[in-house]
Design a protein around this motif. Structure first.
Motif, PDB file in Angstrom:
ATOM      1  N   PHE A  74      17.982  -5.281  74.198  1.00  0.00           N
ATOM      2  CA  PHE A  74      18.075  -5.746  72.813  1.00  0.00           C
ATOM      3  C   PHE A  74      16.682  -6.190  72.387  1.00  0.00           C
ATOM      4  CE2 PHE A  74      19.004  -8.725  69.391  1.00  0.00           C
ATOM      5  CZ  PHE A  74      20.073  -8.125  68.719  1.00  0.00           C
ATOM      6  N   ARG A  75      16.103  -5.482  71.419  1.00  0.00           N
ATOM      7  CA  ARG A  75      14.715  -5.720  71.007  1.00  0.00           C
ATOM      8  C   ARG A  75      13.813  -5.680  72.243  1.00  0.00           C
ATOM      9  NH1 ARG A  75      13.841  -7.089  65.681  1.00  0.00           N
ATOM     10  NH2 ARG A  75      11.909  -8.154  66.194  1.00  0.00           N
ATOM     11  N   THR A  76      13.143  -6.774  72.592  1.00  0.00           N
ATOM     12  CA  THR A  76      12.226  -6.754  73.734  1.00  0.00           C
ATOM     13  C   THR A  76      12.899  -7.183  75.032  1.00  0.00           C
ATOM     14  OG1 THR A  76      11.502  -9.056  73.457  1.00  0.00           O
ATOM     15  CG2 THR A  76      10.359  -7.382  72.155  1.00  0.00           C
ATOM     16  N   LEU A  77      14.190  -7.499  74.994  1.00  0.00           N
ATOM     17  CA  LEU A  77      14.838  -8.187  76.105  1.00  0.00           C
ATOM     18  C   LEU A  77      15.772  -7.281  76.903  1.00  0.00           C
ATOM     19  CD1 LEU A  77      15.857 -11.429  74.192  1.00  0.00           C
ATOM     20  CD2 LEU A  77      13.818 -11.091  75.617  1.00  0.00           C
ATOM     21  N   GLU A  78      15.845  -7.556  78.199  1.00  0.00           N
ATOM     22  CA  GLU A  78      16.909  -7.004  79.039  1.00  0.00           C
ATOM     23  C   GLU A  78      17.900  -8.138  79.286  1.00  0.00           C
ATOM     24  OE1 GLU A  78      17.301  -6.393  83.601  1.00  0.00           O
ATOM     25  OE2 GLU A  78      16.147  -4.682  82.845  1.00  0.00           O
ATOM     26  N   LEU A  79      19.121  -7.990  78.763  1.00  0.00           N
ATOM     27  CA  LEU A  79      20.122  -9.049  78.813  1.00  0.00           C
ATOM     28  C   LEU A  79      21.260  -8.683  79.754  1.00  0.00           C
ATOM     29  CD1 LEU A  79      20.345  -9.791  74.980  1.00  0.00           C
ATOM     30  CD2 LEU A  79      19.040 -11.063  76.694  1.00  0.00           C
ATOM     31  N   THR A  80      21.852  -9.706  80.341  1.00  0.00           N
ATOM     32  CA  THR A  80      23.012  -9.510  81.196  1.00  0.00           C
ATOM     33  C   THR A  80      24.263  -9.324  80.341  1.00  0.00           C
ATOM     34  OG1 THR A  80      22.022 -10.870  82.938  1.00  0.00           O
ATOM     35  CG2 THR A  80      24.406 -10.550  83.030  1.00  0.00           C
ATOM     36  N   CYS A  81      25.120  -8.389  80.734  1.00  0.00           N
ATOM     37  CA  CYS A  81      26.428  -8.192  80.105  1.00  0.00           C
ATOM     38  C   CYS A  81      27.513  -8.568  81.101  1.00  0.00           C
ATOM     39  CB  CYS A  81      26.618  -6.743  79.669  1.00  0.00           C
ATOM     40  SG  CYS A  81      25.589  -6.254  78.284  1.00  0.00           S
ATOM     41  N   ALA A  82      28.662  -8.999  80.582  1.00  0.00           N
ATOM     42  CA  ALA A  82      29.770  -9.378  81.455  1.00  0.00           C
ATOM     43  C   ALA A  82      31.084  -9.019  80.790  1.00  0.00           C
ATOM     44  CB  ALA A  82      29.718 -10.881  81.753  1.00  0.00           C
ATOM     45  N   PRO A  83      32.095  -8.647  81.573  1.00  0.00           N
ATOM     46  CA  PRO A  83      33.404  -8.359  80.988  1.00  0.00           C
ATOM     47  C   PRO A  83      33.937  -9.559  80.213  1.00  0.00           C
ATOM     48  CG  PRO A  83      33.320  -7.667  83.288  1.00  0.00           C
ATOM     49  CD  PRO A  83      32.074  -8.455  83.042  1.00  0.00           C
ATOM     50  N   GLY A  84      34.596  -9.265  79.086  1.00  0.00           N
ATOM     51  CA  GLY A  84      35.201 -10.325  78.302  1.00  0.00           C
ATOM     52  C   GLY A  84      34.298 -10.967  77.273  1.00  0.00           C
ATOM     53  N   VAL A  85      33.032 -10.521  77.203  1.00  0.00           N
ATOM     54  CA  VAL A  85      32.090 -11.057  76.216  1.00  0.00           C
ATOM     55  C   VAL A  85      31.577  -9.893  75.376  1.00  0.00           C
ATOM     56  CG1 VAL A  85      29.950 -12.325  75.821  1.00  0.00           C
ATOM     57  CG2 VAL A  85      31.430 -12.951  77.741  1.00  0.00           C
ATOM     58  N   PHE A  86      31.494 -10.120  74.074  1.00  0.00           N
ATOM     59  CA  PHE A  86      31.063  -9.090  73.134  1.00  0.00           C
ATOM     60  C   PHE A  86      29.717  -8.487  73.546  1.00  0.00           C
ATOM     61  CE2 PHE A  86      28.759  -7.879  69.230  1.00  0.00           C
ATOM     62  CZ  PHE A  86      29.640  -6.944  68.720  1.00  0.00           C
ATOM     63  N   ILE A  87      29.624  -7.175  73.500  1.00  0.00           N
ATOM     64  CA  ILE A  87      28.402  -6.460  73.854  1.00  0.00           C
ATOM     65  C   ILE A  87      27.536  -6.305  72.606  1.00  0.00           C
ATOM     66  CG2 ILE A  87      27.468  -4.272  74.698  1.00  0.00           C
ATOM     67  CD1 ILE A  87      30.195  -3.893  76.140  1.00  0.00           C
ATOM     68  N   PRO A  88      26.292  -6.764  72.631  1.00  0.00           N
ATOM     69  CA  PRO A  88      25.444  -6.607  71.445  1.00  0.00           C
ATOM     70  C   PRO A  88      25.151  -5.149  71.161  1.00  0.00           C
ATOM     71  CG  PRO A  88      24.159  -7.408  73.308  1.00  0.00           C
ATOM     72  CD  PRO A  88      25.598  -7.446  73.736  1.00  0.00           C
ATOM     73  N   ARG A  89      25.146  -4.786  69.872  1.00  0.00           N
ATOM     74  CA  ARG A  89      24.899  -3.414  69.450  1.00  0.00           C
ATOM     75  C   ARG A  89      23.470  -3.269  68.922  1.00  0.00           C
ATOM     76  NH1 ARG A  89      30.023  -4.285  71.255  1.00  0.00           N
ATOM     77  NH2 ARG A  89      31.451  -2.582  70.750  1.00  0.00           N
ATOM     78  N   PRO A  90      22.928  -2.043  68.990  1.00  0.00           N
ATOM     79  CA  PRO A  90      21.578  -1.830  68.455  1.00  0.00           C
ATOM     80  C   PRO A  90      21.450  -2.182  66.978  1.00  0.00           C
ATOM     81  CG  PRO A  90      22.248   0.025  69.818  1.00  0.00           C
ATOM     82  CD  PRO A  90      23.463  -0.836  69.664  1.00  0.00           C
ATOM     83  N   GLU A  91      22.531  -2.000  66.193  1.00  0.00           N
ATOM     84  CA  GLU A  91      22.461  -2.303  64.761  1.00  0.00           C
ATOM     85  C   GLU A  91      22.120  -3.765  64.512  1.00  0.00           C
ATOM     86  OE1 GLU A  91      25.287   1.109  65.420  1.00  0.00           O
ATOM     87  OE2 GLU A  91      24.962  -0.878  66.308  1.00  0.00           O
ATOM     88  N   THR A  92      22.545  -4.630  65.423  1.00  0.00           N
ATOM     89  CA  THR A  92      22.313  -6.058  65.240  1.00  0.00           C
ATOM     90  C   THR A  92      20.847  -6.431  65.449  1.00  0.00           C
ATOM     91  OG1 THR A  92      24.592  -6.487  65.917  1.00  0.00           O
ATOM     92  CG2 THR A  92      23.106  -8.353  65.982  1.00  0.00           C
ATOM     93  N   GLU A  93      20.065  -5.540  66.042  1.00  0.00           N
ATOM     94  CA  GLU A  93      18.635  -5.797  66.168  1.00  0.00           C
ATOM     95  C   GLU A  93      17.991  -5.967  64.787  1.00  0.00           C
ATOM     96  OE1 GLU A  93      16.491  -3.213  68.790  1.00  0.00           O
ATOM     97  OE2 GLU A  93      18.156  -3.058  70.196  1.00  0.00           O
ATOM     98  N   VAL A  94      18.509  -5.260  63.788  1.00  0.00           N
ATOM     99  CA  VAL A  94      17.999  -5.407  62.425  1.00  0.00           C
ATOM    100  C   VAL A  94      18.275  -6.819  61.913  1.00  0.00           C
ATOM    101  CG1 VAL A  94      18.250  -4.606  60.047  1.00  0.00           C
ATOM    102  CG2 VAL A  94      18.224  -2.953  61.925  1.00  0.00           C
ATOM    103  N   VAL A  95      19.479  -7.329  62.180  1.00  0.00           N
ATOM    104  CA  VAL A  95      19.844  -8.685  61.763  1.00  0.00           C
ATOM    105  C   VAL A  95      18.929  -9.699  62.434  1.00  0.00           C
ATOM    106  CG1 VAL A  95      21.722 -10.372  61.714  1.00  0.00           C
ATOM    107  CG2 VAL A  95      22.223  -7.935  61.444  1.00  0.00           C
ATOM    108  N   ALA A  96      18.715  -9.537  63.735  1.00  0.00           N
ATOM    109  CA  ALA A  96      17.812 -10.435  64.452  1.00  0.00           C
ATOM    110  C   ALA A  96      16.405 -10.376  63.876  1.00  0.00           C
ATOM    111  CB  ALA A  96      17.794 -10.078  65.935  1.00  0.00           C
TER     112      ALA A  96
END
Length: 290
Positions: A74-96
């Motif tokens: 996501f943008r410059t970051l490598e983030l951890t994902c886990a079951p049961g938590v919303f996965i960030p989408r590339p479209e939200t990079e614009v919002v950020a």
């Protein structure tokens, strides 16, 4: 992060399996799966065997690629994902990006609130890119709070991006509904309020792809209408922002005009829509009036 060197023939075999199983973007997913195995386990495992087969089987079961890999970018970051938590989408990079620009323009030590943080992607990006920023993120879901705290800790330690955090930037994650966990002393003193809230109608659930069904319904559907949380956030922004402060809320791309109306009804000014890279309305942006 450098990309692992992989055997193209292995990638082609994996892509063929995924394509035959109806997985979208099979070629892209195949390469990422093989690269992941080579990077994490080693080149031998990336040439086949039980580790790679297990990951491919999970993707064939339509588990989202991000959850199969346990990470996303996501943008410059490598983030951890886990079951049961919303996965960030590339479209939200614009919002950020809009939030980062607004915070950077707000002066030294800007205050930023991010309710509905999910994995913490927006909050972590702001901490990574805005010097001196103070970010407080919230989520009602304990699993999301735990993951967002983990990602924020990785960001501040320089593990999600070796160049992060920005100088003097701080962040924290609190559990609770929207702005309920925020210190009342911040009321009227916030420079930026940004959120990717649930904004889809509940009835849309029957149309979601198998991958999207792995996200928590509460992170996607705002209620029967879908606009309930968007409206509540815009109303909160009118009192929590400082004069001239900016609110950015991600929206259903079908509801842009309604979002503008809601912002105006809340007493906000200079309301506008921001489009994502596909040209769809992605967020409503507005300011608190003087």
């Amino acid at each position: 992060m450098g990309r692992a060197r992989v055997d193209d023939e292995v990638v082609r075999r994996v892509a063929a399996r995924l394509d035959a199983g109806g997985v979208p973007n099979a070629a892209v997913d195949a390469r990422l799966l093989v690269e992941h195995v080579v990077e994490v386990v080693g080149a031998a495992a990336g040439c086949g065997g039980s580790v790679l087969d297990g990951l491919v089987d999970r993707r064939l079961a339509r588990v989202p690629l991000q959850q199969v890999l346990g990470r996303t970018w996501f943008r410059t970051l490598e983030l951890t994902c886990a079951p049961g938590v919303f996965i960030p989408r590339p479209e939200t990079e614009v919002v950020a990006g809009v939030a980062i620009a607004a915070a950077a323009a707000a002066g030294p030590a800007p205050r930023v609130l991010e309710p509905c943080t999910g994995s913490g992607a927006i909050a972590c990006s702001i901490v990574a890119e805005v010097p001196g920023v103070q970010v407080v993120a919230t989520d009602v879901d304990p699993a999301a709070v735990e993951l967002a705290r983990h990602n924020l800790a990785r960001t501040t330690a320089g593990q999600a991006d070796p160049d992060a955090p920005a100088a003097g930037a701080t962040g924290e994650v609190r559990q609770g509904h929207l702005l309920d966990p925020i210190d009342p002393a911040w009321r009227g003193q916030v420079d930026v309020l940004v959120a990717n809230p649930p904004y889809l109608p509940l009835a849309d659930r029957t149309t979601w792809s198998p991958e999207v069904l792995h996200d928590p319904t509460a992170a996607l559907a705002g209620g029967p209408d879908g606009h309930e949380v968007v409206d509540e956030l815009l109303e909160l922004a009118a009192t929590w922002l400082r004069v001239g402060g900016t609110v950015i809320v991600e929206i259903d791309d079908r509801r842009g005009e309604e979002a503008l109306t809601s912002a105006t009804r809340a007493g906000l000014v200079s309301a506008r829509l921001v489009q994502d890279l596909t040209g769809r309305d992605r967020a409503v942006v507005a300011q608190r009036a003087g």
